[in-house]
Scaffold this motif. Structure first.
Motif, short mmCIF file in Angstrom:
data_model
loop_
_atom_site.label_atom_id
_atom_site.label_comp_id
_atom_site.label_asym_id
_atom_site.label_seq_id
_atom_site.Cartn_x
_atom_site.Cartn_y
_atom_site.Cartn_z
N THR A 1 -18.28 48.97 -2.43
CA THR A 1 -17.99 49.33 -3.67
C THR A 1 -17.36 48.41 -4.59
O THR A 1 -18.06 47.93 -5.56
CB THR A 1 -17.37 50.74 -3.65
OG1 THR A 1 -17.75 51.51 -2.89
CG2 THR A 1 -17.47 51.41 -5.25
N ASN B 1 -22.25 52.54 -4.31
CA ASN B 1 -21.77 53.12 -5.48
C ASN B 1 -21.73 54.71 -5.07
O ASN B 1 -22.25 55.11 -4.19
CB ASN B 1 -22.43 52.91 -6.59
CG ASN B 1 -23.92 53.18 -6.74
OD1 ASN B 1 -24.15 54.56 -6.44
ND2 ASN B 1 -24.53 52.31 -7.18
N PRO B 2 -20.73 55.45 -5.98
CA PRO B 2 -20.58 56.82 -5.48
C PRO B 2 -22.01 57.71 -5.57
O PRO B 2 -22.08 58.56 -5.05
CB PRO B 2 -19.65 57.33 -6.36
CG PRO B 2 -19.05 56.09 -7.10
CD PRO B 2 -19.68 54.94 -6.94
N THR B 3 -22.83 57.36 -6.54
CA THR B 3 -23.99 57.72 -6.56
C THR B 3 -24.96 57.93 -5.27
O THR B 3 -25.47 59.01 -4.87
CB THR B 3 -24.94 57.51 -7.88
OG1 THR B 3 -23.96 57.46 -8.92
CG2 THR B 3 -25.97 58.43 -7.93
N SER C 1 -23.32 59.90 -2.55
CA SER C 1 -23.53 61.52 -2.84
C SER C 1 -25.04 61.83 -2.46
O SER C 1 -25.36 62.85 -1.87
CB SER C 1 -23.44 61.79 -4.39
OG SER C 1 -21.98 61.64 -4.81
N LYS D 1 -15.63 56.45 -5.93
CA LYS D 1 -15.46 56.78 -7.18
C LYS D 1 -14.34 55.92 -7.93
O LYS D 1 -14.44 55.34 -9.10
CB LYS D 1 -15.47 58.12 -7.43
CG LYS D 1 -16.59 59.03 -6.99
CD LYS D 1 -16.51 60.38 -7.25
CE LYS D 1 -17.73 61.09 -7.22
NZ LYS D 1 -17.80 62.70 -7.18
N TYR E 1 -15.00 52.20 -8.36
CA TYR E 1 -16.22 52.19 -9.07
C TYR E 1 -15.83 52.38 -10.36
O TYR E 1 -16.11 51.47 -11.27
CB TYR E 1 -17.29 53.12 -8.95
CG TYR E 1 -18.44 52.84 -9.74
CD1 TYR E 1 -19.62 51.70 -9.29
CD2 TYR E 1 -18.66 53.74 -10.77
CE1 TYR E 1 -20.69 51.75 -10.16
CE2 TYR E 1 -19.84 53.63 -11.43
CZ TYR E 1 -20.88 52.43 -11.04
OH TYR E 1 -22.01 52.35 -12.04
N ARG E 2 -14.97 53.23 -10.87
CA ARG E 2 -14.63 53.47 -12.11
C ARG E 2 -13.53 52.35 -12.70
O ARG E 2 -13.43 51.78 -13.63
CB ARG E 2 -13.64 54.93 -12.11
CG ARG E 2 -14.78 55.86 -12.19
CD ARG E 2 -13.88 57.10 -12.13
NE ARG E 2 -14.67 58.41 -12.05
CZ ARG E 2 -14.33 59.52 -11.76
NH1 ARG E 2 -12.92 59.91 -11.48
NH2 ARG E 2 -14.99 60.62 -11.65
#
Length: 248
Positions: A172, A178-180, A183, A227, A230-231
């Motif tokens: 990441t 990425n988190p998406t 998921s 997440k 990523y943020r």
């Protein structure tokens, strides 16, 4: 064409060098830990109330190599990771080099954490459950090979599976995943983790459940960590863009 072939041969030579260094380190750790197997053996069976038997001299050697092999793998992981970093370093940016180097100590830490989780939590629960099934019906006898093979099947995979959060954080941080994406891949990941759990555990539903649930939790932790990273990356990029606009 000759230049490309020369570059390819150079890369192969460098890869061979890194693999040799890693292999030599593993052999050194294997030989070194071999000397301490008797002490480790006594510690591993300290709470086991039954006597272990061996069916031949080769089984004794198998136990020695199995125990020392696990120790050698754990100690070799940081070296293997560092050699991999050296090999790919020329193709990385300065940011990626620093990011990758930071994660190397974590690989060893997470591997030990996974082994500890498997040995102190999963392994006793599964063993006690199976012994409870045989109580009053069977006279349970254990060979050293079967006992330690059972133990390693329930502990060693967790050492590698606990690397997942760290690998996810790293991928990441360099923008590979990425988190998406994680998921969306949740169902497929759960399916694969379930197959892994069924493969490494004895053929009973309770053992499967005791391993599957921690793996699902591990995956969800990986998503949360992804997440977070990523943020953090998004904030850094925003902080870099704003000053550039002001300068313009």
């Amino acid at each position: 064409m000759k230049s490309q072939e020369l570059r390819f041969v150079t890369h192969l030579g460098e890869l061979r060098k890194r693999l040799i260094i890693t292999l030599v380190a593993f052999i050194i750790f294997l030989c070194g830990s071999f000397l301490y197997v008797p002490r480790i053996y006594e510690w591993l069976i300290r709470d086991f109330e039954r006597d272990l038997v061996v069916l031949g001299p080769s089984e004794i050697l198998w136990v020695y190599f199995s125990i020392s092999g696990v120790i050698a793998i754990a100690l070799t992981i940081p070296i293997a990771a560092y050699q991999t970093w050296i090999f790919v370093k020329p193709a990385l940016t300065d940011k990626e080099r620093k990011t990758t180097l930071v994660y190397i100590p974590g690989l060893f830490t997470m591997f030990i954490t996974g082994l500890s989780f498997g040995y102190f939590i999963v392994y006793p629960m599964v063993l006690n459950f199976l012994l409870a099934l045989s109580k009053g019906q069977f006279e349970a006898m254990f060979t050293a090979e079967k006992y330690f093979k059972f133990m390693m099947n329930l502990t060693l995979p967790f050492g590698f599976l606990f690397e997942i959060p760290l690998v996810v954080m790293f991928l990441t941080s360099i923008g590979v995943i990425n988190p998406t994406l994680l998921s969306k891949a949740r169902k497929m990941s759960y399916f694969l983790l379930t197959l892994v759990a069924i493969f490494i555990t004895p053929p009973d539903i309770m053992s499967d459940i005791l391993v599957i649930l921690p793996l699902f939790v591990l995956y969800e932790c990986s998503v949360l960590l992804s997440k977070f990273v990523y943020r953090k990356n998004q904030k850094k990029q925003s902080a870099t863009i704003i000053p550039m606009k002001k300068a313009a």
